[in-house]
Design a protein around this motif. Sequence first.
Motif, short mmCIF file in Angstrom:
data_model
loop_
_atom_site.label_atom_id
_atom_site.label_comp_id
_atom_site.label_asym_id
_atom_site.label_seq_id
_atom_site.Cartn_x
_atom_site.Cartn_y
_atom_site.Cartn_z
N LYS A 211 0.83 -1.21 0.00
CA LYS A 211 0.00 0.00 0.00
C LYS A 211 0.86 1.26 0.00
O LYS A 211 0.53 2.25 -0.66
N PHE A 212 1.97 1.21 0.73
CA PHE A 212 2.85 2.39 0.76
C PHE A 212 3.45 2.65 -0.62
O PHE A 212 3.48 3.79 -1.10
N LEU A 213 3.94 1.60 -1.28
CA LEU A 213 4.53 1.78 -2.61
C LEU A 213 3.48 2.22 -3.63
O LEU A 213 3.77 3.06 -4.50
N GLU A 214 2.28 1.70 -3.54
CA GLU A 214 1.22 2.13 -4.45
C GLU A 214 0.91 3.61 -4.25
O GLU A 214 0.68 4.35 -5.22
N SER A 215 0.90 4.05 -2.99
CA SER A 215 0.64 5.46 -2.71
C SER A 215 1.75 6.35 -3.26
O SER A 215 1.48 7.39 -3.87
N ALA A 216 3.01 5.94 -3.06
CA ALA A 216 4.14 6.72 -3.58
C ALA A 216 4.12 6.76 -5.10
O ALA A 216 4.43 7.79 -5.72
N ALA A 225 11.26 5.02 -6.47
CA ALA A 225 12.20 3.94 -6.79
C ALA A 225 13.11 3.63 -5.61
O ALA A 225 13.47 2.47 -5.39
N ALA A 226 13.48 4.66 -4.83
CA ALA A 226 14.33 4.42 -3.65
C ALA A 226 13.57 3.59 -2.62
O ALA A 226 14.12 2.66 -2.00
N TYR A 227 12.29 3.92 -2.40
CA TYR A 227 11.48 3.14 -1.47
C TYR A 227 11.38 1.69 -1.93
O TYR A 227 11.47 0.77 -1.11
N ALA A 228 11.19 1.49 -3.23
CA ALA A 228 11.08 0.12 -3.75
C ALA A 228 12.39 -0.65 -3.55
O ALA A 228 12.37 -1.83 -3.17
N LEU A 229 13.52 0.00 -3.78
CA LEU A 229 14.81 -0.67 -3.60
C LEU A 229 15.05 -1.04 -2.15
O LEU A 229 15.62 -2.09 -1.83
N LEU A 241 20.51 6.04 -1.87
CA LEU A 241 20.74 7.43 -2.29
C LEU A 241 22.10 7.61 -2.94
O LEU A 241 22.33 8.60 -3.63
N GLY A 242 23.03 6.67 -2.73
CA GLY A 242 24.35 6.77 -3.34
C GLY A 242 24.43 6.15 -4.72
O GLY A 242 25.49 6.20 -5.36
N LEU A 243 23.34 5.56 -5.20
CA LEU A 243 23.36 4.94 -6.53
C LEU A 243 23.57 5.98 -7.62
O LEU A 243 22.98 7.07 -7.59
N LEU A 292 12.74 2.32 -11.63
CA LEU A 292 13.95 3.03 -12.05
C LEU A 292 13.80 3.63 -13.45
O LEU A 292 14.32 4.72 -13.72
N LYS A 293 13.10 2.94 -14.33
CA LYS A 293 12.83 3.52 -15.66
C LYS A 293 11.96 4.76 -15.53
O LYS A 293 12.18 5.77 -16.22
N PHE A 294 10.97 4.70 -14.64
CA PHE A 294 10.13 5.87 -14.40
C PHE A 294 10.94 6.99 -13.78
O PHE A 294 10.75 8.17 -14.13
N ARG A 295 11.89 6.65 -12.89
CA ARG A 295 12.75 7.66 -12.29
C ARG A 295 13.65 8.32 -13.34
O ARG A 295 13.92 9.52 -13.28
N ASN A 296 14.08 7.54 -14.32
CA ASN A 296 14.91 8.08 -15.41
C ASN A 296 14.13 9.13 -16.20
O ASN A 296 14.66 10.18 -16.57
N GLU A 297 12.85 8.84 -16.44
CA GLU A 297 12.01 9.82 -17.16
C GLU A 297 11.81 11.07 -16.30
O GLU A 297 11.82 12.20 -16.82
N GLN A 298 11.62 10.89 -14.99
CA GLN A 298 11.47 12.05 -14.11
C GLN A 298 12.72 12.92 -14.12
O GLN A 298 12.63 14.15 -14.12
N ARG A 299 13.90 12.29 -14.12
CA ARG A 299 15.15 13.05 -14.12
C ARG A 299 15.28 13.87 -15.40
O ARG A 299 15.68 15.04 -15.36
#
Length: 418
Positions: A211-216, A225-229, A241-243, A292-299
């Motif tokens: 539920k937390f990941l779905e909300s994020a 993506a950090a929460y998922a990792l 955060l160091g990735l 992570l692919k979604f995070r790449n688009e966000q960046r």
Amino acid sequence: MPARARANGEGSIFPYRNGFAAYVWVTKPNGMRTRKYVYGKTREAVHDKWIKLHQQAKQGPVATTVPTVGSFLTRWLSEIIEPNRAPLTYATYETIVRRYIAPGLGSKRLDRLQPRDVQTWINQVARTCQCCAQGKDSARRKEKRRCCAVGRCCKAVPSTRTVSDIRAALRAALTHAQAEDLIAKNPAVPVTLATVRRRRGKSWSSDEARKFLESARADEDPLYAAYALVLVVGLRKGEALGLTWEDVDLDAGELTVGRQLQRVRGQLLHRDTKTQSSDATLPLPDICLIALKFRNEQRDAARSAAGTAWHETDLVFTTRYGTPTRTLFPRSSSFVFPQVVLYGQQVRIERHWWNGDRSLRGRRDVYIRTDGQRWEVEAQTGGIAGRSKLHPCPSRASAQILADAWLGGRPEWRELAP
């Protein structure tokens, strides 16, 4: 009256000033031979010291000049710890030495420090309010003083974990002094402390984590993506955060853990992981790969929006300007999701105040939270993505007192429904 002749076996004991003195030929730590003297008011006292000195000389090198505990710790920090240990290790040791060890034991001569001295001192530390001892409240501006400086001692004694860390730092320093032949035994070893008990937090269930990941994900949280990792792969918050994008292979579905982001005295350091066993190449589950692919688009979108204000760091998780994110590093919390959990358990917001400012720069929030047993107060600047100070409290009353101190009685604060 002439002095009595030396008795058999007394060796080099002779009258000196108002008492007696003796010497033994010893080998110094640098290999040189020299005389080391002992003194006392009576022949018997000097004889006992002379026997002990003979025993030390037989065991190995003997230091002829011994520094105080304070001067030795200063050299130990600057020449041994700072160049050869991690920055956070040095910062931790330096803080413990400055706040606790140096004020209590710094003036004692190193070779005269006894186990009973260390035991008495550390017992005193454990029962002393450190807000009073270190002048924490008196260092605040006059209008913000709230406890010890105004006659209301807050009884901020160190925890058993802190006392254990103090003894560990002193023991590490004295072990090095022993290796340098400055002392024969480590007086911090036989010291007895209260048992440190670790509280076990309640872990999230699979349904709660989902539920937390779905909300994020629904909120398009840049740290989704950090929460998922952290939740799925098990990365530590510093490792997540160091990735960098160089560590992530989206085509092969793998990531390499070899660096971490660490905060040391307000500075973020991108450095190697703590141990070599932490380094690994891990397969990415589908949920993490998609995140992570979604995070790449966000960046890419954030870089375009920032324009010339963008800072290229190659980090996977950044602010909207490309700088390292601090969101997972609240100042007083060690858990990765401070807005959602307290000490690993689900919590509720008991009370929430807002200063009425909707801008990111001016917004201020104060929260009181509880998990039913423990309480915490958080002062937040700049909304959920800004900076925060988190302070655990032993009771609801103390949490309310701290929240009132942060609110300061200013009329612009309004209480919101939890």
